[in-house]
Write a protein that holds these residues in place. Structure first.
Motif, PDB file in Angstrom:
ATOM      1  N   VAL A 155      -4.888   3.241  10.669  1.00 42.61           N
ATOM      2  CA  VAL A 155      -4.500   4.325  11.571  1.00 42.61           C
ATOM      3  C   VAL A 155      -2.984   4.363  11.479  1.00 42.61           C
ATOM      4  CG1 VAL A 155      -4.495   5.249  13.890  1.00 42.61           C
ATOM      5  CG2 VAL A 155      -6.472   3.971  13.090  1.00 42.61           C
ATOM      6  N   PHE A 156      -2.490   5.302  10.709  1.00 47.67           N
ATOM      7  CA  PHE A 156      -1.077   5.336  10.328  1.00 47.67           C
ATOM      8  C   PHE A 156      -0.380   6.428  11.125  1.00 47.67           C
ATOM      9  CE2 PHE A 156       2.702   6.038   7.876  1.00 47.67           C
ATOM     10  CZ  PHE A 156       2.978   4.823   7.272  1.00 47.67           C
ATOM     11  N   GLY A 157       0.618   6.044  11.921  1.00 49.07           N
ATOM     12  CA  GLY A 157       1.351   6.997  12.731  1.00 49.07           C
ATOM     13  C   GLY A 157       2.596   7.500  12.029  1.00 49.07           C
ATOM     14  N   LEU A 158       2.704   8.814  11.877  1.00 46.25           N
ATOM     15  CA  LEU A 158       3.937   9.453  11.422  1.00 46.25           C
ATOM     16  C   LEU A 158       4.655   9.950  12.666  1.00 46.25           C
ATOM     17  CD1 LEU A 158       2.658  11.558   8.376  1.00 46.25           C
ATOM     18  CD2 LEU A 158       4.012   9.461   8.293  1.00 46.25           C
ATOM     19  N   LEU A 159       5.715   9.259  13.054  1.00 45.41           N
ATOM     20  CA  LEU A 159       6.367   9.511  14.328  1.00 45.41           C
ATOM     21  C   LEU A 159       7.822   9.878  14.117  1.00 45.41           C
ATOM     22  CD1 LEU A 159       4.939   6.389  16.201  1.00 45.41           C
ATOM     23  CD2 LEU A 159       3.933   8.677  16.071  1.00 45.41           C
ATOM     24  N   GLY A 160       8.346  10.676  15.034  1.00 46.14           N
ATOM     25  CA  GLY A 160       9.746  11.056  14.947  1.00 46.14           C
ATOM     26  C   GLY A 160      10.072  12.152  15.934  1.00 46.14           C
ATOM     27  N   PRO A 161      11.360  12.439  16.135  1.00 46.40           N
ATOM     28  CA  PRO A 161      11.763  13.494  17.074  1.00 46.40           C
ATOM     29  C   PRO A 161      11.326  14.870  16.585  1.00 46.40           C
ATOM     30  CG  PRO A 161      13.616  12.056  16.489  1.00 46.40           C
ATOM     31  CD  PRO A 161      12.510  11.754  15.531  1.00 46.40           C
TER      32      PRO A 161
END
Length: 249
Positions: free
Chosen positions: A36-42
């Motif tokens: 479960v890979f999170g691509l996170l950022g503003p």
């Protein structure tokens, strides 16, 4: 046993003709099978652009993407069959019922009629939509619409599922139901690539993450390791430490 990669992203960049600067610059990531890979950022970091590239909606300006199954790279046609995408925007016909929407999108995936009917009823029941299965989706609450959106994205039982803000704007009960179901299909082997602005949800849901800012990967790895390396207690603190506190509207 060595973990086989599900997706290899190699030096991917994206520049739109209307933009002076790159939206993505030299992105390289490995997403393992069953992650479960999170691509996170503003806001504006490039997350949705990267997911659009991975789903084949837009081509990258440069770089390569490979999808693998048991060490074998998948062809473009195979890739399309194993990918599911649940966008942030609603992707269904509001004048149709959930049952009609699932029949329509299931047919687009060429699911045999008998298999489609079984899968449709299973999803309607599991996602709490069975009692409203023949009502127009336009009459539904936000949480119910999100669950219809999810059901459509997974009607064909994809091996890799892309989720762009899958619980935005929903009530607590719907959010919990959606996350529980996603955790279950992940336990069954589905690789999930996920974006969200809900840091507490992402921390509970993801095992690995990549933080993206200004179109570049600024940190990636197992969440527990990243918190230890940066001497923070939670994902929100990690996010603020690495991306700053200024507004990103």
């Amino acid at each position: 046993m060595k973990t086989l990669p599900g997706i290899e992203i190699l030096h991917v960049s994206q520049k739109y003709k209307s933009s002076r600067d790159n939206t993505l610059t030299d992105i390289s990531l490995t997403i393992n099978r069953s992650d479960v890979f999170g691509l996170l950022g503003p806001n504006g970091a490039g997350k949705t652009t990267l997911i659009s590239i991975l789903c084949g909606i837009i081509p990258p300006s440069s770089g390569e993407i490979g999808f693998y199954l048991d060490g074998r790279i998948l062809s473009e046609s195979e890739r399309k069959r194993v990918i599911g995408f649940v966008p942030q925007e609603y992707a269904f016909y509001e004048e149709l019922s959930p049952r009609q929407n699932l029949d329509y999108f299931g047919a687009m995936y060429n699911l045999p009629k008998g298999q489609l009917e079984i899968r449709r009823e299973e999803l309607l029941e599991t996602l709490g939509l069975l009692k409203s299965a023949d009502k127009k989706v336009s009459t539904f609450s936000g949480g119910m619409k999100r669950r219809v959106n999810l059901a459509i994205g997974i009607i064909h039982q994809p091996g890799i599922l892309f989720l762009d803000e899958p619980t935005v704007g929903v009530d607590v009960q719907s959010k919990n139901a959606i996350i529980r179901y996603l955790q279950e299909i992940n336990r069954q082997g589905t690789t999930i690539v996920y974006t969200s602005h809900h840091m507490s949800e992402a921390e509970e849901f993801c095992n690995r993450i990549a933080l993206i800012d200004h179109g570049r990967v600024i940190s990636e790895g197992y969440l527990v390791d990243l918190k230890t390396e940066n001497n923070v207690l939670d994902l929100q603190s990690l996010f603020i430490k690495l991306t700053g506190e200024e507004y990103r509207d």
